[in-house]
Each structure stands twice: as C-alpha cells, then as structure tokens.
Write a protein that holds these residues in place. Structure first.
Motif, PDB file in Angstrom:
ATOM      1  N   ARG A  90     -17.655 -20.006  15.127  1.00  0.00           N
ATOM      2  CA  ARG A  90     -18.152 -21.313  14.722  1.00  0.00           C
ATOM      3  C   ARG A  90     -18.005 -21.210  13.392  1.00  0.00           C
ATOM      4  O   ARG A  90     -18.967 -21.222  12.686  1.00  0.00           O
ATOM      5  CB  ARG A  90     -19.803 -21.204  15.319  1.00  0.00           C
ATOM      6  CG  ARG A  90     -20.009 -21.522  16.736  1.00  0.00           C
ATOM      7  CD  ARG A  90     -21.309 -21.424  17.010  1.00  0.00           C
ATOM      8  NE  ARG A  90     -21.477 -21.937  18.378  1.00  0.00           N
ATOM      9  CZ  ARG A  90     -22.234 -21.234  19.161  1.00  0.00           C
ATOM     10  NH1 ARG A  90     -23.143 -20.267  19.083  1.00  0.00           N
ATOM     11  NH2 ARG A  90     -22.660 -22.023  20.340  1.00  0.00           N
ATOM     12  N   SER A  91     -16.773 -21.158  12.818  1.00  0.00           N
ATOM     13  CA  SER A  91     -16.525 -20.777  11.481  1.00  0.00           C
ATOM     14  C   SER A  91     -15.458 -21.827  10.868  1.00  0.00           C
ATOM     15  O   SER A  91     -14.776 -22.212  11.830  1.00  0.00           O
ATOM     16  CB  SER A  91     -15.935 -19.519  11.275  1.00  0.00           C
ATOM     17  OG  SER A  91     -15.423 -19.296   9.860  1.00  0.00           O
ATOM     18  N   LYS A  92     -15.706 -22.196   9.777  1.00  0.00           N
ATOM     19  CA  LYS A  92     -14.639 -23.246   9.114  1.00  0.00           C
ATOM     20  C   LYS A  92     -13.326 -22.370   8.751  1.00  0.00           C
ATOM     21  O   LYS A  92     -12.485 -23.289   8.612  1.00  0.00           O
ATOM     22  CB  LYS A  92     -15.312 -23.998   7.841  1.00  0.00           C
ATOM     23  CG  LYS A  92     -16.446 -24.756   8.123  1.00  0.00           C
ATOM     24  CD  LYS A  92     -16.717 -25.518   6.829  1.00  0.00           C
ATOM     25  CE  LYS A  92     -17.661 -26.771   6.975  1.00  0.00           C
ATOM     26  NZ  LYS A  92     -18.995 -26.257   7.318  1.00  0.00           N
ATOM     27  N   THR A  93     -13.192 -21.174   8.638  1.00  0.00           N
ATOM     28  CA  THR A  93     -12.030 -20.468   8.365  1.00  0.00           C
ATOM     29  C   THR A  93     -11.848 -19.528   9.372  1.00  0.00           C
ATOM     30  O   THR A  93     -12.906 -18.869  10.038  1.00  0.00           O
ATOM     31  CB  THR A  93     -12.127 -20.012   7.040  1.00  0.00           C
ATOM     32  OG1 THR A  93     -13.046 -19.076   6.860  1.00  0.00           O
ATOM     33  CG2 THR A  93     -12.383 -21.145   6.061  1.00  0.00           C
ATOM     34  N   ALA A  94     -10.509 -18.936   9.533  1.00  0.00           N
ATOM     35  CA  ALA A  94     -10.334 -17.883  10.190  1.00  0.00           C
ATOM     36  C   ALA A  94      -9.273 -16.894   9.263  1.00  0.00           C
ATOM     37  O   ALA A  94      -8.291 -17.434   9.069  1.00  0.00           O
ATOM     38  CB  ALA A  94      -9.620 -18.150  11.383  1.00  0.00           C
ATOM     39  N   GLN A  95      -9.895 -15.919   8.891  1.00  0.00           N
ATOM     40  CA  GLN A  95      -9.186 -14.741   8.217  1.00  0.00           C
ATOM     41  C   GLN A  95      -8.406 -13.620   8.741  1.00  0.00           C
ATOM     42  O   GLN A  95      -9.359 -13.194   9.632  1.00  0.00           O
ATOM     43  CB  GLN A  95     -10.057 -14.449   6.977  1.00  0.00           C
ATOM     44  CG  GLN A  95      -9.595 -14.352   5.672  1.00  0.00           C
ATOM     45  CD  GLN A  95     -10.675 -13.911   4.403  1.00  0.00           C
ATOM     46  OE1 GLN A  95     -11.799 -14.087   4.894  1.00  0.00           O
ATOM     47  NE2 GLN A  95     -10.307 -13.165   3.759  1.00  0.00           N
ATOM     48  N   VAL A  96      -7.147 -13.482   8.621  1.00  0.00           N
ATOM     49  CA  VAL A  96      -6.650 -12.214   9.779  1.00  0.00           C
ATOM     50  C   VAL A  96      -7.241 -10.747   8.819  1.00  0.00           C
ATOM     51  O   VAL A  96      -7.175 -10.738   7.712  1.00  0.00           O
ATOM     52  CB  VAL A  96      -5.470 -12.309   9.822  1.00  0.00           C
ATOM     53  CG1 VAL A  96      -4.600 -12.311   8.326  1.00  0.00           C
ATOM     54  CG2 VAL A  96      -4.733 -11.222  10.708  1.00  0.00           C
ATOM     55  N   PHE A  97      -7.810 -10.123   9.928  1.00  0.00           N
ATOM     56  CA  PHE A  97      -8.155  -8.745   9.402  1.00  0.00           C
ATOM     57  C   PHE A  97      -7.036  -7.554   9.717  1.00  0.00           C
ATOM     58  O   PHE A  97      -6.615  -7.390   8.816  1.00  0.00           O
ATOM     59  CB  PHE A  97      -9.443  -8.533   9.973  1.00  0.00           C
ATOM     60  CG  PHE A  97     -10.040  -6.984   9.485  1.00  0.00           C
ATOM     61  CD1 PHE A  97     -10.011  -6.674   8.188  1.00  0.00           C
ATOM     62  CD2 PHE A  97     -10.683  -6.280  10.483  1.00  0.00           C
ATOM     63  CE1 PHE A  97     -10.448  -5.337   7.776  1.00  0.00           C
ATOM     64  CE2 PHE A  97     -11.272  -5.111   9.909  1.00  0.00           C
ATOM     65  CZ  PHE A  97     -11.108  -4.568   8.673  1.00  0.00           C
ATOM     66  N   HIS A  98      -6.734  -7.604  10.854  1.00  0.00           N
ATOM     67  CA  HIS A  98      -5.670  -6.667  11.237  1.00  0.00           C
ATOM     68  C   HIS A  98      -5.195  -6.979  12.450  1.00  0.00           C
ATOM     69  O   HIS A  98      -5.831  -7.485  13.599  1.00  0.00           O
ATOM     70  CB  HIS A  98      -5.570  -5.381  10.644  1.00  0.00           C
ATOM     71  CG  HIS A  98      -6.540  -4.458  11.697  1.00  0.00           C
ATOM     72  ND1 HIS A  98      -7.881  -4.398  11.237  1.00  0.00           N
ATOM     73  CD2 HIS A  98      -6.549  -3.675  12.686  1.00  0.00           C
ATOM     74  CE1 HIS A  98      -8.610  -3.717  12.139  1.00  0.00           C
ATOM     75  NE2 HIS A  98      -7.644  -3.254  12.841  1.00  0.00           N
TER      76      HIS A  98
END
Ligand SMILES: O=C(O)CCC(=O)C(=O)O
Length: 276
Positions: A90-98
């Motif tokens: 439920r986020s406006k963004t998805a950042q890759v962690f690893h």
C-alpha cells in the motif's frame, strides 16, 4: 485497485504477513533460471555454501547481485514484481532493496532455519515485502511462513545459518527462535505447493524457513526484496546482512536512491491506485 494483486490478497498480506501470488513471475522463469546459472558460475563476495562437512547435497546462497547480472536486472526493472510490491505494501513507490538466490540441490537435508529477515536488515518501517519465487516446482521444500508473526512485538534473535551462533552480541532485545513444529497449537504455518514463477510475498518480520530438499530435483529460488514509502535506515546492534559497506546513511534517512532505486512509482507508472 491493482491489476496484479486482488484486494483480498492485499488484505491477507496485511493480516497474515504472507500471501501466495500464483504465476506472478511465470513469464520470467527462464530469465531467472539463466540468472541463477550465471550467479552460481560467477559467485559474488557474499556467496555461501551452507553445509557442514559430511552433510548431504548442496545449499548455495548469494545476494546483492542484480546490478551485475543482466537477467536479474531485467526482472527488477521490467517484471511485474515492483508494481505488485507497491500494491501489497500500500505504497506509492517500490524501491528495490536486494536480490537473493537460494539453491538446494537434490538430496540436501539441511532445513533453512526459522528466522525473520528484519533483524538482519538496516531497514525500519512497515512497508516492505520479499517475493520468494521458485523456478522449479516445489512441494515439501517450499517456503514456510508463521502466520501473523510480522506483528509480534519483539523480533526473533538472528543467528548464523552455518554455525547457529548469535548474529549480534547484544541479544537481550530479541526473543529466542521459536520451534513452530514443536508447538503446532501456538503457531500456524502457511506453506504452498508451488509452480515455477509463483511467488510467496512475505513481510521482513514474518518468521519463515524451509525444509530440506529430499527430492531428486533441484530447488532453485529467487527472492526479491522491496521497500515502500515509510522505509528508513535504522541502526542494529552490529553489522547487518547485507552490510552494504560505505553506504553512508544516517538513522531516519530514506534508503539512498542511487543504491536502492525506485523502480515503480504511482506518479510515474500508475494511476495512484497502489496507495489507496
Ligand atoms: O529458500 C529458502 O530456503 C529460504 C528463503 C529465505 O529465507 C528468504 O528468501 O528470505
């Protein structure tokens, strides 16, 4: 509403800390298999063999390779994973962690120990998700998740997989690793028979593990980890895993986007529905 995950799957993820997404990466199976072959042929600095002398089979894992392995970069940047992650978080963004590769060759008896990922990571916040994606059909050797454990008030003590030693000297802040099999009335374990390209989405705080691979088939799995809008850098009682040496982040900062790119955002790709 997301086109990749249903409202019910989003609810299940929030309530249980784990949900099956059938076929999420079914069109990416060959790409992931090729990436795993390349990764095993050219292991990175964090690659491990997780068996003691005399233990049967082979349990290989490696992580943080997506930027140097073109097949993994393609999955990160072009597959539906990031968009599905944003919807589930439920986020406006998805950042890759690893990324993380975990291969149990035929006849590997070693179980993956029960653990939460969060205590090993320097990430605070509730919006996060890992996708565990087998590229071989799995029955017994599938991922196992303890339902609701992502809401436990205290984290589970992280241990080293090979030696079972505590990961941090300061262990008082953590609870001991539970044994869900010994207390089935206390812990509900979710696990699924899976086809190549199916995904289990699970929270960084979800207690999970896996049985050994007693079959005569390989069990190759690819885990891809994302964070959302509320993720912040947080300090742990010692070196984290992954460590990301030289990251230079301070407590409370967002993860630096040059190292952990935003691969999906509602403003760039969507209609804003992921965060509704
Ligand atoms: O594949 C496994 O055996 C365990 C996977 C796991 O622990 C993870 O993806 O975080």
């Amino acid at each position: 509403m997301s086109r990749l995950v249903s409202a019910e799957q989003i609810e299940t993820y929030a309530a249980d800390g784990a949900v099956l997404l059938p076929g999420l990466l079914k069109d990416w199976v060959e790409t992931i298999r090729a990436g795993i072959a390349r990764n095993m042929g050219e292991p990175g600095p964090f690659a491990s063999e997780n068996l003691k002398p005399g233990e049967s089979g082979r349990f290989f894992d490696d992580y943080c390779n997506w930027q140097r392995i073109p097949e993994f970069a393609a999955v990160v940047e072009r597959s539906p994973a990031a968009e599905a992650a944003a919807a589930l978080m439920r986020s406006k963004t998805a950042q890759v962690f690893h990324d993380h590769v975990l291969v149990k060759e035929p006849g590997t008896a070693k179980a993956t120990p029960w653990h939460q990922d969060s205590p090993y990571y320097f990430v605070d916040g509730d919006q996060n998700v890992s996708f565990w994606v087998p590229v071989d059909a799995v029955e017994e050797a599938s991922l196992r998740c303890v339902v609701g454990s992502h809401r436990w008030p205290k984290l589970v003590l992280p241990v080293r997989w090979l030696s079972d030693e505590n990961f941090y000297a300061d262990s008082g802040a953590y609870i001991a690793v539970p044994d869900p099999e010994a207390e089935p009335e206390k812990y509900r374990v979710a696990e699924w028979r899976m086809q190549p390209g199916d995904a289990v989405a699970f929270h960084y705080r979800t207690l999970h593990g896996a049985r050994g691979n007693f079959t005569d088939r390989r069990r190759r799995a690819f885990s891809l980890r994302f964070v959302g809008d509320d993720a912040r850098y947080g300090v742990r009682p010692g070196r984290t895993s992954p460590a990301f040496p030289g990251h230079g982040m301070q407590p409370g900062e967002r993860l630096r986007e040059d190292w952990f790119p935003v691969v999906w955002s509602a403003t760039r790709h969507g209609d804003g529905a992921a965060a509704e």
